[in-house]
Design a protein around this motif. Structure first.
Motif, mmCIF file in Angstrom:
data_model
loop_
_atom_site.group_PDB
_atom_site.id
_atom_site.type_symbol
_atom_site.label_atom_id
_atom_site.label_comp_id
_atom_site.label_asym_id
_atom_site.label_seq_id
_atom_site.Cartn_x
_atom_site.Cartn_y
_atom_site.Cartn_z
ATOM 1 N N VAL A 1 -1.113 5.583 11.313
ATOM 2 C CA VAL A 1 -0.996 5.335 9.875
ATOM 3 C C VAL A 1 0.438 5.577 9.444
ATOM 4 O O VAL A 1 1.028 6.614 9.730
ATOM 5 C CB VAL A 1 -1.976 6.260 9.092
ATOM 6 N N SER A 2 0.998 4.589 8.758
ATOM 7 C CA SER A 2 2.393 4.699 8.296
ATOM 8 C C SER A 2 2.494 4.889 6.787
ATOM 9 O O SER A 2 3.550 5.238 6.283
ATOM 10 C CB SER A 2 3.190 3.463 8.710
ATOM 11 N N ALA A 3 1.394 4.680 6.058
ATOM 12 C CA ALA A 3 1.386 4.917 4.605
ATOM 13 C C ALA A 3 -0.050 4.916 4.109
ATOM 14 O O ALA A 3 -0.898 4.183 4.623
ATOM 15 C CB ALA A 3 2.181 3.837 3.889
ATOM 16 N N VAL A 4 -0.302 5.746 3.114
ATOM 17 C CA VAL A 4 -1.581 5.755 2.396
ATOM 18 C C VAL A 4 -1.222 5.705 0.921
ATOM 19 O O VAL A 4 -0.550 6.598 0.402
ATOM 20 C CB VAL A 4 -2.422 7.009 2.712
ATOM 21 N N THR A 5 -1.651 4.641 0.256
ATOM 22 C CA THR A 5 -1.302 4.430 -1.149
ATOM 23 C C THR A 5 -2.571 4.340 -1.980
ATOM 24 O O THR A 5 -3.398 3.452 -1.754
ATOM 25 C CB THR A 5 -0.504 3.119 -1.297
ATOM 26 N N PRO A 6 -2.737 5.235 -2.963
ATOM 27 C CA PRO A 6 -3.895 5.112 -3.855
ATOM 28 C C PRO A 6 -3.772 3.853 -4.708
ATOM 29 O O PRO A 6 -2.671 3.490 -5.122
ATOM 30 C CB PRO A 6 -3.816 6.353 -4.743
ATOM 31 N N ILE A 7 -4.903 3.196 -4.948
ATOM 32 C CA ILE A 7 -4.871 2.013 -5.806
ATOM 33 C C ILE A 7 -5.940 2.120 -6.881
ATOM 34 O O ILE A 7 -6.830 2.908 -6.822
ATOM 35 C CB ILE A 7 -5.044 0.707 -5.037
#
Length: 179
Positions: A173-179
């Motif tokens: 995993v290179s990023a986790v972005t809440p949406i």
């Protein structure tokens, strides 16, 4: 007779030259067709190979994203210092560093202070895009949280966009972005 045989020779020579031209033209046309077929086969083969790699990525990234994000968002205040850093093994470079810093500076102290227990589970997934070395997955999560101030379970939902990169045969995993 000498003039006549000379004349026949010229006419015969013309037929030979015309025959050679025909052979050269036919051979050139055949060579062109062979090269075109080889190019078409090469492009088709590459497209097929690339599509298979993308499909393979689609099947691999969902479990990798799910497993990693659930590990990142699940913790017990008694073991938070040991649990959350394990999730960092499945993260890439700078994202891993930022995550470990966040654990040390905010999550672990807050979890211990408020005696938080958080259990994250994935309810649904979807692949946004997938290539042979990069993918984006959408996860719908439920988090069940208890604390010393709120011992009854509080359920919250969230959606996160997860970017993954393939490194050495493993999806990280290179990023986790809440949406």
């Amino acid at each position: 007779m000498n003039a006549a045989s000379s004349s026949d020779s010229v006419r015969g020579g013309g037929r030979v030259i015309a025959g050679r031209r025909r052979v050269v033209v036919v051979a050139s046309a055949v060579a062109l067709v062979v090269v075109a077929l080889a190019a078409i086969c090469g492009v088709t083969g590459y497209t097929y190979w690339n599509d298979r790699k993308s499909e393979q990525a689609r099947t691999q990234v969902v479990p990798a994203a799910q497993r990693t994000v659930e590990a990142m968002f699940t913790y017990n205040f008694k073991t938070v210092d040991a649990e959350l850093p394990k999730a960092a093994d499945n993260l890439t470079g700078s994202f891993r560093d930022d995550y470990l810093k966040l654990i040390r500076e905010a999550i672990a102290p807050g979890a211990k202070d408020k005696e938080l227990n958080v259990q994250a589970t994935t309810q649904a997934t979807g692949v946004v895009s997938a290539e042979s070395a990069h993918a984006v997955v959408l996860l719908y999560l439920n988090q069940v949280t208890t604390s010393k101030d709120a011992p009854q379970a509080n359920i919250s939902t969230s959606r996160v966009k997860v970017s993954l990169d393939k490194d050495g045969g493993h999806w990280l995993v290179s990023a986790v972005t809440p949406i």
